[in-house]
Design a protein around this motif. Structure first.
Motif, PDB file in Angstrom:
ATOM      1  N   ASP A  90       0.825  -1.207   0.000  1.00  0.00           N
ATOM      2  CA  ASP A  90       0.000   0.000   0.000  1.00  0.00           C
ATOM      3  C   ASP A  90       0.863   1.262   0.000  1.00  0.00           C
ATOM      4  OD1 ASP A  90      -2.096  -1.747   0.120  1.00  0.00           O
ATOM      5  OD2 ASP A  90      -2.452  -1.493   2.275  1.00  0.00           O
ATOM      6  N   VAL A  91       1.967   1.233   0.738  1.00  0.00           N
ATOM      7  CA  VAL A  91       2.872   2.390   0.763  1.00  0.00           C
ATOM      8  C   VAL A  91       3.473   2.616  -0.620  1.00  0.00           C
ATOM      9  CG1 VAL A  91       4.971   3.334   1.778  1.00  0.00           C
ATOM     10  CG2 VAL A  91       3.349   2.102   3.214  1.00  0.00           C
ATOM     11  N   VAL A  92       3.858   1.538  -1.284  1.00  0.00           N
ATOM     12  CA  VAL A  92       4.457   1.664  -2.617  1.00  0.00           C
ATOM     13  C   VAL A  92       3.453   2.273  -3.592  1.00  0.00           C
ATOM     14  CG1 VAL A  92       5.341   0.356  -4.570  1.00  0.00           C
ATOM     15  CG2 VAL A  92       6.122  -0.179  -2.268  1.00  0.00           C
ATOM     16  N   ARG A  93       2.216   1.804  -3.541  1.00  0.00           N
ATOM     17  CA  ARG A  93       1.200   2.353  -4.440  1.00  0.00           C
ATOM     18  C   ARG A  93       0.861   3.798  -4.084  1.00  0.00           C
ATOM     19  NH1 ARG A  93      -2.959  -2.820  -5.281  1.00  0.00           N
ATOM     20  NH2 ARG A  93      -1.408  -4.170  -6.302  1.00  0.00           N
ATOM     21  N   GLY A  94       0.885   4.122  -2.806  1.00  0.00           N
ATOM     22  CA  GLY A  94       0.656   5.510  -2.417  1.00  0.00           C
ATOM     23  C   GLY A  94       1.764   6.430  -2.898  1.00  0.00           C
ATOM     24  N   LEU A  95       3.018   5.952  -2.797  1.00  0.00           N
ATOM     25  CA  LEU A  95       4.128   6.754  -3.324  1.00  0.00           C
ATOM     26  C   LEU A  95       4.015   6.927  -4.832  1.00  0.00           C
ATOM     27  CD1 LEU A  95       7.186   5.368  -1.317  1.00  0.00           C
ATOM     28  CD2 LEU A  95       6.108   7.606  -1.099  1.00  0.00           C
ATOM     29  N   PHE A  96       3.555   5.890  -5.513  1.00  0.00           N
ATOM     30  CA  PHE A  96       3.371   6.010  -6.961  1.00  0.00           C
ATOM     31  C   PHE A  96       2.304   7.054  -7.285  1.00  0.00           C
ATOM     32  CE2 PHE A  96       1.955   4.671 -11.164  1.00  0.00           C
ATOM     33  CZ  PHE A  96       3.169   4.460 -11.809  1.00  0.00           C
ATOM     34  N   CYS A  97       1.215   7.073  -6.516  1.00  0.00           N
ATOM     35  CA  CYS A  97       0.181   8.102  -6.720  1.00  0.00           C
ATOM     36  C   CYS A  97       0.721   9.501  -6.415  1.00  0.00           C
ATOM     37  CB  CYS A  97      -1.029   7.791  -5.842  1.00  0.00           C
ATOM     38  SG  CYS A  97      -1.949   6.309  -6.317  1.00  0.00           S
ATOM     39  N   SER A  98       1.569   9.612  -5.398  1.00  0.00           N
ATOM     40  CA  SER A  98       2.173  10.910  -5.094  1.00  0.00           C
ATOM     41  C   SER A  98       3.057  11.379  -6.246  1.00  0.00           C
ATOM     42  CB  SER A  98       2.985  10.820  -3.804  1.00  0.00           C
ATOM     43  OG  SER A  98       2.162  10.417  -2.718  1.00  0.00           O
ATOM     44  N   GLY A  99       3.831  10.452  -6.802  1.00  0.00           N
ATOM     45  CA  GLY A  99       4.648  10.813  -7.948  1.00  0.00           C
ATOM     46  C   GLY A  99       3.807  11.207  -9.160  1.00  0.00           C
ATOM     47  N   LEU A 100       2.657  10.547  -9.339  1.00  0.00           N
ATOM     48  CA  LEU A 100       1.766  10.908 -10.449  1.00  0.00           C
ATOM     49  C   LEU A 100       1.211  12.324 -10.263  1.00  0.00           C
ATOM     50  CD1 LEU A 100      -0.280   7.660 -11.188  1.00  0.00           C
ATOM     51  CD2 LEU A 100       1.625   8.626 -12.453  1.00  0.00           C
ATOM     52  N   MET A 101       0.821  12.663  -9.050  1.00  0.00           N
ATOM     53  CA  MET A 101       0.298  14.009  -8.815  1.00  0.00           C
ATOM     54  C   MET A 101       1.375  15.060  -9.059  1.00  0.00           C
ATOM     55  SD  MET A 101      -2.261  13.677  -5.544  1.00  0.00           S
ATOM     56  CE  MET A 101      -3.024  15.238  -5.979  1.00  0.00           C
ATOM     57  N   GLN A 102       2.608  14.778  -8.668  1.00  0.00           N
ATOM     58  CA  GLN A 102       3.678  15.722  -8.961  1.00  0.00           C
ATOM     59  C   GLN A 102       3.946  15.806 -10.462  1.00  0.00           C
ATOM     60  OE1 GLN A 102       7.235  15.117  -6.726  1.00  0.00           O
ATOM     61  NE2 GLN A 102       6.238  15.320  -4.736  1.00  0.00           N
ATOM     62  N   GLU A 103       3.800  14.689 -11.167  1.00  0.00           N
ATOM     63  CA  GLU A 103       3.996  14.704 -12.614  1.00  0.00           C
ATOM     64  C   GLU A 103       2.908  15.527 -13.300  1.00  0.00           C
ATOM     65  OE1 GLU A 103       5.966  13.773 -16.154  1.00  0.00           O
ATOM     66  OE2 GLU A 103       6.552  13.404 -14.071  1.00  0.00           O
ATOM     67  N   TYR A 104       1.662  15.434 -12.794  1.00  0.00           N
ATOM     68  CA  TYR A 104       0.561  16.196 -13.373  1.00  0.00           C
ATOM     69  C   TYR A 104       0.742  17.701 -13.149  1.00  0.00           C
ATOM     70  CZ  TYR A 104      -2.254  11.993 -14.179  1.00  0.00           C
ATOM     71  OH  TYR A 104      -2.733  10.788 -14.640  1.00  0.00           O
TER      72      TYR A 104
END
Length: 451
Positions: free
Chosen positions: A147-161
């Motif tokens: 869950d932490v890994v997927r949350g970090l991936f979502c955080s990276g996506l928001m920064q990419e957006y």
């Protein structure tokens, strides 16, 4: 595109590509790339290229399909959050129930900014996707390292957006600050004060409480890679990968937002700075690797330089005030066209005299048509005004005539009423006298006179 009946078929094929992308992404989580025979990452690259080409050929169809697919993602996520109340959460790596989206869904959201522009202020596809990522980070409970890994991936996506437009993603910053608190000296005391609600109950998760202790077995932090594959998440290098990725995202946010004149970065990175200060590099029980110490110190120095300021804190305002150039009234000079320099395509290849003659002829026709149009409009206006004036005069005469007729009728009625009273006020008149004379045979004979 040449036939309107192909619109529905194109949307169906586009949706099939999206579902195929999700299926391949889910297979990557369980089996990785699959070797040269499968090449799942290569499949994703080919699908993205096809989606990009179709989106540019028919943006309306692509936007409609992406809108429906994002709606499906949002409804599925809401359903999983409701199921949390009746179904215990588990580890996705063990094929147990989790409220986080699948790997295929996250990879599809990763491909979205490569298909549509993320720098627009409002976009029919990117803006709903950004809101969905924020909802996932803020509401989805974290129980395992997956869950932490997927949350970090979502955080990276928001920064990419938001990187291109230099916007702020508060959910991503809060999640990164909460993950950094998992490596604090006393996780139990600081976890309850996590800025992200989804990380509020990590004290009940043994996998997350032992991240700091398992970090020493990873060795160097620089050589690890952040991966969404199940085998990489379950490996001993996962705690180092989580810490390295979190610090990388924090440093990327510091470089993207930078130091502003209003001092708003102090408020944006406030929780991140607090979380960095909670990580002690001299803890005796679980010392950090030297590479991790250097990485944390580097990010801390960058944050200190970005947020350092001697000026008072101004209200948070990401947009700068209007400049003098923007506030000035624009002066527009009239555009003067030189008819001698204007030439049409039909005049190409003609002699200068013939081209000038044709230009004068066309100008004459335009002026003639304009005059005829103005005369026609003037005639219509004059005729409407004449009819309006005639109607007013006729109405006045009609009202006057009706008034005279009404007065005559009233006078005749008064005279007839006086005759009916029996001669008290007026005698004669009416048909009574004529009938009496006719009965006596003296019709038309006057008294003392002749017939």
């Amino acid at each position: 595109r040449l036939d309107h009946r192909n619109r529905e078929r194109m949307q169906n094929f586009y949706d099939v590509l999206l579902r195929r992308f999700i299926a391949v992404g889910d297979a990557i989580f369980h089996g990785g790339n699959g070797g040269e025979d499968l090449g799942r990452y290569g499949q994703l690259d080919c699908i993205v290229k096809t989606l990009y080409a179709m989106s540019h050929d028919s943006p309306e169809c692509a936007g409609a399909v992406w809108g429906r697919r994002l709606g499906v993602f949002q409804k599925a996520h809401s359903k999983r959050l409701r199921d949390v109340e009746v179904t215990p959460l588990g580890d996705a790596c063990e094929d147990e129930f989790t409220a986080w989206p699948s790997t295929g869904t996250l990879l599809l959201l990763r491909a979205l900014p490569h298909i549509f522009p993320p720098t627009d202020r409002r976009h029919a596809v990117v803006t709903p996707a950004l809101i969905l990522l924020g909802q996932i980070l803020a509401q989805t409970p974290v129980r395992t390292r997956c869950d932490v890994v997927r949350g970090l991936f979502c955080s990276g996506l928001m920064q990419e957006y938001t990187k291109g437009a230099k916007r702020v993603a508060p959910e991503a910053m809060a999640f990164l600050a909460g993950v950094l608190r998992l490596y604090a000296d006393d996780v139990e005391s600081v976890a309850d004060a996590s800025p992200m609600p989804s990380l509020g109950s990590v004290t009940k998760c043994p996998q997350l409480m032992s991240l700091r202790d398992d970090l020493g077995a990873a060795g160097s932090v620089e050589d690890v890679q952040f991966s969404l594959e199940k085998d990489e998440i379950q490996s001993n290098l996962n705690p180092a990968a989580i810490l390295s990725s979190t610090l990388h995202f924090v440093q990327g946010a510091l470089e993207t937002i930078g130091k502003s004149d209003e001092g708003s970065e102090r408020e944006i990175f406030n929780e991140v700075l607090k979380s960095l200060l909670l990580i002690s590099i001299k803890r005796k029980g679980a010392p950090l690797p030297q590479t991790a110490k250097n990485r944390i110190a580097e990010v801390a120095r960058a944050a200190a330089l970005t947020c350092a300021s001697d000026t008072p804190r101004l209200p948070l305002q990401r947009r700068k005030a209007a400049s003098v150039k923007e506030l000035a009234i624009k002066t527009l000079a009239p555009r003067m066209e030189d008819p001698s320099r204007y030439s049409m395509s039909k005049d190409k290849g003609k002699p200068a005299i013939q081209a000038e003659h044709d230009r004068h002829r066309r100008e004459y026709k335009r002026e003639k048509k304009a005059v005829i149009r103005e005369l026609r409009l003037d005639g219509q206006y004059i005729e409407s005004e004449r009819r309006k004036a005639k109607g007013i005069a006729d109405n006045k005469a009609r009202e006057k005539r009706y008034k005279n007729h009404a007065w005559l009728e009233a006078e005749q009625a008064t005279m007839n009423q006086q005759v009916r009273q029996g001669g008290g006020l007026l005698s004669g008149g009416g048909v009574g006298a004529a009938r009496a004379k006719a009965k006596s045979g003296k019709l038309g004979i006057k008294k003392g006179g002749k017939f």
